[in-house]
Motif scaffolding. Sequence first.
Motif, mmCIF file in Angstrom:
data_model
loop_
_atom_site.group_PDB
_atom_site.id
_atom_site.type_symbol
_atom_site.label_atom_id
_atom_site.label_comp_id
_atom_site.label_asym_id
_atom_site.label_seq_id
_atom_site.Cartn_x
_atom_site.Cartn_y
_atom_site.Cartn_z
ATOM 1 N N THR A 200 0.865 -1.175 0.000
ATOM 2 C CA THR A 200 0.000 0.000 0.000
ATOM 3 C C THR A 200 0.901 1.225 0.000
ATOM 4 O O THR A 200 1.904 1.264 0.706
ATOM 5 C CB THR A 200 -0.929 0.017 1.233
ATOM 6 O OG1 THR A 200 -0.139 -0.019 2.409
ATOM 7 C CG2 THR A 200 -1.886 -1.169 1.211
ATOM 8 N N ILE A 201 0.541 2.217 -0.810
ATOM 9 C CA ILE A 201 1.471 3.328 -1.024
ATOM 10 C C ILE A 201 1.079 4.622 -0.327
ATOM 11 O O ILE A 201 1.835 5.588 -0.352
ATOM 12 C CB ILE A 201 1.659 3.605 -2.529
ATOM 13 C CG1 ILE A 201 0.345 4.098 -3.159
ATOM 14 C CG2 ILE A 201 2.203 2.374 -3.240
ATOM 15 C CD1 ILE A 201 0.517 4.640 -4.553
ATOM 16 N N GLY A 202 -0.097 4.678 0.289
ATOM 17 C CA GLY A 202 -0.621 5.928 0.837
ATOM 18 C C GLY A 202 0.327 6.678 1.744
ATOM 19 O O GLY A 202 0.609 7.859 1.526
ATOM 20 N N GLU A 203 0.831 6.036 2.774
ATOM 21 C CA GLU A 203 1.693 6.715 3.746
ATOM 22 C C GLU A 203 2.996 7.183 3.098
ATOM 23 O O GLU A 203 3.438 8.325 3.302
ATOM 24 C CB GLU A 203 1.983 5.778 4.918
ATOM 25 C CG GLU A 203 2.821 6.411 6.004
ATOM 26 C CD GLU A 203 3.121 5.454 7.150
ATOM 27 O OE1 GLU A 203 3.710 5.927 8.132
ATOM 28 O OE2 GLU A 203 2.785 4.254 7.068
ATOM 29 N N THR A 204 3.608 6.325 2.306
ATOM 30 C CA THR A 204 4.861 6.692 1.638
ATOM 31 C C THR A 204 4.624 7.796 0.621
ATOM 32 O O THR A 204 5.402 8.753 0.536
ATOM 33 C CB THR A 204 5.490 5.458 0.964
ATOM 34 O OG1 THR A 204 5.752 4.482 1.968
ATOM 35 C CG2 THR A 204 6.782 5.813 0.252
ATOM 36 N N LYS A 205 3.539 7.684 -0.133
ATOM 37 C CA LYS A 205 3.231 8.709 -1.134
ATOM 38 C C LYS A 205 3.059 10.069 -0.464
ATOM 39 O O LYS A 205 3.594 11.074 -0.950
ATOM 40 C CB LYS A 205 1.973 8.328 -1.917
ATOM 41 C CG LYS A 205 1.624 9.307 -3.008
ATOM 42 C CD LYS A 205 0.403 8.848 -3.782
ATOM 43 C CE LYS A 205 0.032 9.847 -4.852
ATOM 44 N NZ LYS A 205 -1.173 9.439 -5.586
ATOM 45 N N ARG A 206 2.314 10.134 0.641
ATOM 46 C CA ARG A 206 2.131 11.407 1.348
ATOM 47 C C ARG A 206 3.470 11.969 1.826
ATOM 48 O O ARG A 206 3.728 13.163 1.722
ATOM 49 C CB ARG A 206 1.168 11.234 2.520
ATOM 50 C CG ARG A 206 -0.292 11.156 2.102
ATOM 51 C CD ARG A 206 -1.237 11.168 3.297
ATOM 52 N NE ARG A 206 -1.077 10.010 4.163
ATOM 53 C CZ ARG A 206 -1.625 8.813 3.943
ATOM 54 N NH1 ARG A 206 -2.358 8.620 2.876
ATOM 55 N NH2 ARG A 206 -1.432 7.823 4.785
ATOM 56 N N ALA A 207 4.336 11.117 2.345
ATOM 57 C CA ALA A 207 5.647 11.571 2.827
ATOM 58 C C ALA A 207 6.510 12.080 1.679
ATOM 59 O O ALA A 207 7.168 13.123 1.796
ATOM 60 C CB ALA A 207 6.359 10.438 3.570
ATOM 61 N N VAL A 208 6.498 11.360 0.562
ATOM 62 C CA VAL A 208 7.302 11.767 -0.599
ATOM 63 C C VAL A 208 6.781 13.086 -1.165
ATOM 64 O O VAL A 208 7.561 13.999 -1.452
ATOM 65 C CB VAL A 208 7.321 10.652 -1.670
ATOM 66 C CG1 VAL A 208 7.935 11.143 -2.971
ATOM 67 C CG2 VAL A 208 8.078 9.435 -1.146
ATOM 68 N N ILE A 209 5.468 13.202 -1.327
ATOM 69 C CA ILE A 209 4.901 14.452 -1.844
ATOM 70 C C ILE A 209 5.225 15.610 -0.907
ATOM 71 O O ILE A 209 5.636 16.686 -1.355
ATOM 72 C CB ILE A 209 3.376 14.311 -2.067
ATOM 73 C CG1 ILE A 209 3.123 13.404 -3.275
ATOM 74 C CG2 ILE A 209 2.723 15.678 -2.272
ATOM 75 C CD1 ILE A 209 1.665 13.020 -3.473
ATOM 76 N N GLY A 210 5.057 15.398 0.389
ATOM 77 C CA GLY A 210 5.389 16.454 1.351
ATOM 78 C C GLY A 210 6.847 16.876 1.266
ATOM 79 O O GLY A 210 7.164 18.065 1.292
ATOM 80 N N GLY A 211 7.733 15.896 1.145
ATOM 81 C CA GLY A 211 9.156 16.200 1.012
ATOM 82 C C GLY A 211 9.471 16.952 -0.269
ATOM 83 O O GLY A 211 10.245 17.924 -0.260
ATOM 84 N N LEU A 212 8.864 16.524 -1.375
ATOM 85 C CA LEU A 212 9.086 17.206 -2.654
ATOM 86 C C LEU A 212 8.560 18.635 -2.621
ATOM 87 O O LEU A 212 9.225 19.558 -3.107
ATOM 88 C CB LEU A 212 8.425 16.432 -3.800
ATOM 89 C CG LEU A 212 9.145 15.184 -4.264
ATOM 90 C CD1 LEU A 212 8.262 14.394 -5.236
ATOM 91 C CD2 LEU A 212 10.477 15.527 -4.907
ATOM 92 N N ILE A 213 7.371 18.822 -2.076
ATOM 93 C CA ILE A 213 6.806 20.174 -2.002
ATOM 94 C C ILE A 213 7.722 21.083 -1.183
ATOM 95 O O ILE A 213 8.036 22.200 -1.596
ATOM 96 C CB ILE A 213 5.379 20.141 -1.423
ATOM 97 C CG1 ILE A 213 4.425 19.525 -2.459
ATOM 98 C CG2 ILE A 213 4.915 21.551 -1.025
ATOM 99 C CD1 ILE A 213 3.031 19.229 -1.913
#
Length: 136
Positions: free
Chosen positions: A9-22
Amino acid sequence: MPAIAVERTIGETKRAVIGGLIGYNEQKMGKQRYRRFAVSLREKKKIVGGVVGEVWMTVLFIQLFWIDERFRGKGRGAALIKKIEDEARRFGAIRSYVDTMSVQAPGFYRRCGYKAFGSIKGYPGGVTRHWLTKAL
């Protein structure tokens, strides 16, 4: 020491990656402008076509586009593309890009004014993936 994990499941990692990129991108380029939207073609209340895209900073990315076969070749697809481009301009976009497979719609996008800027061969069945762009 950090550990590497494969996740189903990618939800938690995706949120962390997007937050880091932003956060990183805002340090380098300033406040991020982002907007996601869709344009639909409807027959009565049923959706028979549509385009989904997002504007990040000043560029529209057309993510998804589909139109029912009954409505193809009648100018409705081009009207959908024009509508999402117009909406993107209102948000400040000055360029658009899209990717499509050789069995999908590269000719359609060229007729809408898009120019190829890259491709990847090697998909099953001899299919090639194309990237196209257009100044808005």
